[in-house]
Scaffold this motif. Structure first.
Motif, PDB file in Angstrom:
ATOM      1  N   HIS A 130      37.994  43.048  43.112  1.00  0.00           N
ATOM      2  CA  HIS A 130      38.066  42.463  41.757  1.00  0.00           C
ATOM      3  C   HIS A 130      38.230  43.557  40.697  1.00  0.00           C
ATOM      4  O   HIS A 130      38.934  43.374  39.710  1.00  0.00           O
ATOM      5  CB  HIS A 130      36.785  41.685  41.430  1.00  0.00           C
ATOM      6  CG  HIS A 130      36.754  40.273  41.932  1.00  0.00           C
ATOM      7  ND1 HIS A 130      37.677  39.326  41.565  1.00  0.00           N
ATOM      8  CD2 HIS A 130      35.881  39.637  42.759  1.00  0.00           C
ATOM      9  CE1 HIS A 130      37.386  38.167  42.140  1.00  0.00           C
ATOM     10  NE2 HIS A 130      36.297  38.328  42.880  1.00  0.00           N
TER      11      HIS A 130
ATOM     12  N   HIS B  62      34.977  42.864  48.756  1.00  0.00           N
ATOM     13  CA  HIS B  62      35.566  41.749  47.983  1.00  0.00           C
ATOM     14  C   HIS B  62      35.376  41.998  46.483  1.00  0.00           C
ATOM     15  O   HIS B  62      36.313  41.868  45.696  1.00  0.00           O
ATOM     16  CB  HIS B  62      34.875  40.452  48.422  1.00  0.00           C
ATOM     17  CG  HIS B  62      35.222  39.231  47.630  1.00  0.00           C
ATOM     18  ND1 HIS B  62      35.856  38.129  48.174  1.00  0.00           N
ATOM     19  CD2 HIS B  62      34.999  38.910  46.324  1.00  0.00           C
ATOM     20  CE1 HIS B  62      36.024  37.211  47.245  1.00  0.00           C
ATOM     21  NE2 HIS B  62      35.503  37.651  46.103  1.00  0.00           N
ATOM     22  N   GLU B  63      34.149  42.390  46.101  1.00  0.00           N
ATOM     23  CA  GLU B  63      33.861  42.607  44.669  1.00  0.00           C
ATOM     24  C   GLU B  63      34.604  43.840  44.141  1.00  0.00           C
ATOM     25  O   GLU B  63      35.077  43.844  42.999  1.00  0.00           O
ATOM     26  CB  GLU B  63      32.356  42.757  44.436  1.00  0.00           C
ATOM     27  CG  GLU B  63      31.511  41.550  44.847  1.00  0.00           C
ATOM     28  CD  GLU B  63      31.976  40.237  44.264  1.00  0.00           C
ATOM     29  OE1 GLU B  63      32.571  40.222  43.169  1.00  0.00           O
ATOM     30  OE2 GLU B  63      31.767  39.203  44.918  1.00  0.00           O
TER      31      GLU B  63
ATOM     32  N   GLN C 211      35.167  38.933  36.211  1.00  0.00           N
ATOM     33  CA  GLN C 211      35.156  37.476  36.420  1.00  0.00           C
ATOM     34  C   GLN C 211      34.566  36.733  35.219  1.00  0.00           C
ATOM     35  O   GLN C 211      34.741  35.530  35.092  1.00  0.00           O
ATOM     36  CB  GLN C 211      34.391  37.117  37.704  1.00  0.00           C
ATOM     37  CG  GLN C 211      35.106  37.583  38.974  1.00  0.00           C
ATOM     38  CD  GLN C 211      34.330  37.228  40.220  1.00  0.00           C
ATOM     39  OE1 GLN C 211      33.449  37.983  40.650  1.00  0.00           O
ATOM     40  NE2 GLN C 211      34.608  36.086  40.803  1.00  0.00           N
TER      41      GLN C 211
ATOM     42  N   CYS D 147      35.425  32.594  46.707  1.00  0.00           N
ATOM     43  CA  CYS D 147      35.407  33.338  45.445  1.00  0.00           C
ATOM     44  C   CYS D 147      35.167  32.356  44.304  1.00  0.00           C
ATOM     45  O   CYS D 147      35.814  31.303  44.246  1.00  0.00           O
ATOM     46  CB  CYS D 147      36.750  34.048  45.252  1.00  0.00           C
ATOM     47  SG  CYS D 147      36.818  35.027  43.735  1.00  0.00           S
ATOM     48  N   LEU D 148      34.258  32.713  43.418  1.00  0.00           N
ATOM     49  CA  LEU D 148      33.942  31.828  42.292  1.00  0.00           C
ATOM     50  C   LEU D 148      35.140  31.690  41.352  1.00  0.00           C
ATOM     51  O   LEU D 148      35.203  30.729  40.586  1.00  0.00           O
ATOM     52  CB  LEU D 148      32.713  32.366  41.544  1.00  0.00           C
ATOM     53  CG  LEU D 148      31.452  32.469  42.418  1.00  0.00           C
ATOM     54  CD1 LEU D 148      30.331  33.176  41.664  1.00  0.00           C
ATOM     55  CD2 LEU D 148      30.992  31.091  42.893  1.00  0.00           C
TER      56      LEU D 148
HETATM   57 ZN    ZN Z   1      35.551  36.893  44.162  1.00  0.00          ZN
END
Ligand code: ZN
Ligand code: K1U
Length: 169
Positions: free
Chosen positions: A140, A136-137, A51, A94-95
């Motif tokens: 990514h 979730h991470e 990210q 989510c950022l």
């Molecule tokens: Zn995220």
């Protein structure tokens, strides 16, 4: 420590599969320190290295209540050893997909293996928000976003909204 820019959809970096880390050394710890500072600044409860544009299998997280002490956590080369058959829905954000929230159904409990900040191997069970956030991470790390679990219509709408907001900013 430094606050880094967080990539947002449709940045193609977010679709990349991250590479395993070879050694937990001072350089990696500096990256994890930057990630944590970036996550707290956002604010968020988790962040994967991709990210901020770094394709390494590294995650930081802090799911402690905001009014209490900080409880930073670090996951290097995390693996899921076991998933429960039981699933649970959770309203995720989510950022990298700012201001979009939607329900995703994931296994309610998972067993994890990872390296911590010191490079020690840990095995741990996760449930509740911890289980949601680590799954979730870890998505990514494989180039998967929470909106990829939604219908194509919802996903396309989410990306359009983020693009429109970015243009207006
Ligand atoms: Zn995220
Ligand atoms: O972008 C990310 O991966 C971080 C994401 C983690 C996450 C949140 C909810 C469900 C699954 C994974 C976030 O932190 S979004 C922001 C957020 O949840 C939050 C922000 C401020 C206070 C509390 C939560």
């Amino acid at each position: 420590m430094a606050i880094r820019d967080i990539l947002t959809v449709p940045d193609p970096m977010l679709k990349k599969v991250s590479k395993p880390v070879e050694a937990v050394d001072d350089e990696l710890r500096a990256l994890m320190d930057d990630m944590l500072e970036t996550m707290y600044d956002a604010p968020g409860i988790g962040l994967a290295a991709i990210q901020i544009g770094v394709p390494k299998r590294v995650i930081v997280m802090d799911i402690a209540p905001r009014e209490g002490d900080r409880e930073p956590r670090y996951f290097v080369n995390p693996q899921i050893l076991w998933r429960s058959e039981e699933t649970q829905p959770y309203e995720e954000g989510c950022l990298s997909v700012p201001d979009i929230y939607d329900e995703v159904e994931r296994p309610a409990r998972v067993k994890l293996r990872y390296l911590n900040y010191q490079g020690e191997q840990i095995e741990e069970d996760a449930e509740g928000v911890f289980a949601v956030c680590i799954q979730h991470e870890m998505d990514h790390l494989d180039g998967v976003l929470f909106i990829d679990h939604l219908s194509r219509l919802k996903r396309d709408r989410a990306v359009s909204k983020v693009k429109k907001a970015a243009k207006a900013a």
